[in-house]
Design an enzyme around this catalytic site. Structure first.
Site, PDB file in Angstrom:
ATOM      1  N   GLU A 144       4.796  13.540 -60.146  1.00  0.00           N
ATOM      2  CA  GLU A 144       5.347  13.641 -61.500  1.00  0.00           C
ATOM      3  C   GLU A 144       4.229  13.944 -62.507  1.00  0.00           C
ATOM      4  OE1 GLU A 144       7.911  10.387 -62.559  1.00  0.00           O
ATOM      5  OE2 GLU A 144       8.882  10.370 -60.612  1.00  0.00           O
ATOM      6  N   MET A 208      16.377  14.466 -61.286  1.00  0.00           N
ATOM      7  CA  MET A 208      16.360  13.292 -62.166  1.00  0.00           C
ATOM      8  C   MET A 208      16.957  13.633 -63.532  1.00  0.00           C
ATOM      9  SD  MET A 208      12.741  11.461 -61.103  1.00  0.00           S
ATOM     10  CE  MET A 208      11.682  12.898 -61.321  1.00  0.00           C
ATOM     11  N   TRP A 360      18.874   5.879 -59.495  1.00  0.00           N
ATOM     12  CA  TRP A 360      17.710   5.068 -59.840  1.00  0.00           C
ATOM     13  C   TRP A 360      18.239   3.935 -60.699  1.00  0.00           C
ATOM     14  CZ3 TRP A 360      12.799   4.634 -58.338  1.00  0.00           C
ATOM     15  CH2 TRP A 360      12.017   3.727 -59.061  1.00  0.00           C
TER      16      TRP A 360
END
Length: 477
Positions: A144, A208, A360
């Protein structure tokens, strides 16, 4: 929208091969009280793939154990890895993967490794050894992000693609899975990834599509809106939603079946500059008050919020444009996901032909069943809908629509025209015409779910919450 009647068992659609990918933040074992989450709290039947978060990367490009006491058995450690991988003994079809990276690991060491053919090779074969040593079925690469956050903007994008292609070639020799958690929004993903190349090499990509807004903004916005809203006026803001992100990945050549849609089991909170102005886009002065378990300002787990609703009065709002709720209490503002918005997101991924759903993370669902909806109410809903099944009213009861405490008003339950209030085209919440402690969540005319209020409460159609029984005049029971 899917026209299947999910309430008719004999008319279910089976969405074969859809994934339910579950990340676990293993550090949650250190949280206090009901927030403490250990390996034994994981229900291995809820997920097709379990991601152990996180491992790191060393300067020499080998895999780094971040918390040896937690992860390993040596020196009287907790042995989390062994117990995590051992869940496959309970659910033999389950796959467990080691997630390497994450936000805290940053980009610098990944960038240096990917820039060197020798270090790439060392990393790849150390990943293989790591999986073989601990019993993982593969690696989830959570860099990331390439070309960002101390990475090298000039070369990371190509080097990342080289790394992924080389990893897949070696992993195939050892029968290992290769997946990734990837940035979703165009202005970030476009910088980091050669999407056509990496899409061929990863088995699937966990997109995400959350953290669209947070305390880093000067205004309140919803964590994971399905569509753009009226406050999204700039080109950059108009990218900050699920639909725009998924359509970007598809437009860049990512196969739909390889994209797994991220769904957050937490919300992002803010402190309003003026409590009288709580519309989406209103000015803020910082993050919201930290949750009692995550203890991070600006973050609120679903479990933390649903417990707060037992003692605090919040007002729930529904964004019709963005298809998500938000809740307000005085100067506190929370954008989150609930069963209604999650149902719409799963419907979206099915309509788009995506590969499944990712969450998540498990430890912020109501995994203990404290709030009256059974254990893992959101995960049970996601797993059921992804598989084209009807959520069980015994396991899917939920007090979450009760975004305000029982108040002072008395309301009367209105009798719908028929026994199927969603058939009239109504979208949203509707009372059950025969049982005052039950209600429907209507997604479409033919797609709806029935929920049961916690003991001692009835559905209040004026407030769209489960209210104390003495505050609701029930004409059916």
């Amino acid at each position: 929208m899917c026209s299947c009647d999910l309430t008719t068992p004999n008319n279910r659609l089976q969405f074969v091969g859809k994934k339910v990918v579950c990340y676990v933040g293993t550090w949650a074992v250190y949280r206090p009280g009901n927030g403490r989450f250990d390996i034994e709290h994981i229900d291995p039947h809820l997920c097709t793939h379990l991601m152990y978060g996180f491992f790191g990367i060393n300067e020499d490009a080998t895999v780094r154990i971040i918390d040896p006491y937690l992860d390993l058995e040596e020196n009287w450690g907790r042995g989390h890895i062994k117990r995590f991988v051992g869940l496959k003994n309970v659910s033999p079809t389950l796959k467990t993967l080691a997630a390497i990276g994450g936000w805290n690991e940053g980009s610098r060491k990944f960038s240096a490794m990917a820039a060197s053919p020798e270090l790439r090779k060392r990393f790849i074969y150390d990943c293989v050894s790591f999986c073989q040593r601990h019993g993982f079925d593969g690696i989830d690469l959570d860099w990331e992000y390439p070309a960002q956050r101390d990475g090298n903007p000039a070369i990371d994008k190509d080097n990342h693609a080289d790394l992924v292609e080389e990893m897949r070639e070696v992993f195939d020799l050892y029968g290992l899975l290769l997946t990734a958690a990837v940035a979703s929004v165009e202005y970030s993903a476009g910088v980091s990834y050669d999407i056509p190349r990496i899409s061929k090499s990863f088995h699937f990509l966990n997109v995400m599509v959350y953290d669209m807004h947070g305390a880093w903004d000067s205004y309140c916005g919803i964590n994971a809106p399905l569509y753009r809203g009226p406050a999204d006026t700039t080109p950059k803001q108009q990218q900050l939603n699920v639909n725009a992100s998924i359509q970007y990945w598809l437009s860049q050549g990512a196969p739909a079946e390889k994209l797994v849609l991220g769904i957050p089991l937490y919300g992002r909170s803010f402190t309003l500059a003026n409590a009288a102005n709580s519309e989406t886009g209103a000015a803020t002065v910082g993050p919201g008050i930290a949750g009692q378990y995550t203890r991070e300002p600006g973050v609120m787990g679903y479990n933390e919020f649903c417990e707060k609703l037992m003692t605090e009065s919040w007002t729930r709002h529904w964004s019709e444009e963005q298809k998500v709720p938000y809740a307000v209490r005085n100067n506190q503002w929370l954008g989150y996901d609930d069963p209604q918005s999650i149902g719409l997101k799963v419907q979206y991924l099915l309509d788009q032909g995506l590969g499944g759903a990712m969450v998540w993370s498990l430890e912020t669902d109501d995994f203990r069943g404290v709030c009256g909806g059974g254990k893992y109410p959101l995960m049970n809903l996601i797993r059921s809908l992804v598989n084209g099944e009807t959520p069980s009213t015994t396991t899917q009861t939920s007090s979450m629509p009760s975004t305000s405490n029982p108040g002072d008003s008395t309301s009367t339950t209105q009798q719908p025209a028929n026994d199927h209030p969603c058939s009239s085209g109504h979208v949203g919440f509707a009372p059950n015409p025969k049982h005052c402690n039950r209600y429907y969540m209507c997604l479409t005319e033919d797609t709806y779910f029935e929920f049961t209020c916690p003991a001692g409460t009835l559905f209040d159609p004026n407030l769209n919450v489960c209210n104390w029984a003495d505050q609701v005049k029930c004409i059916n029971e």
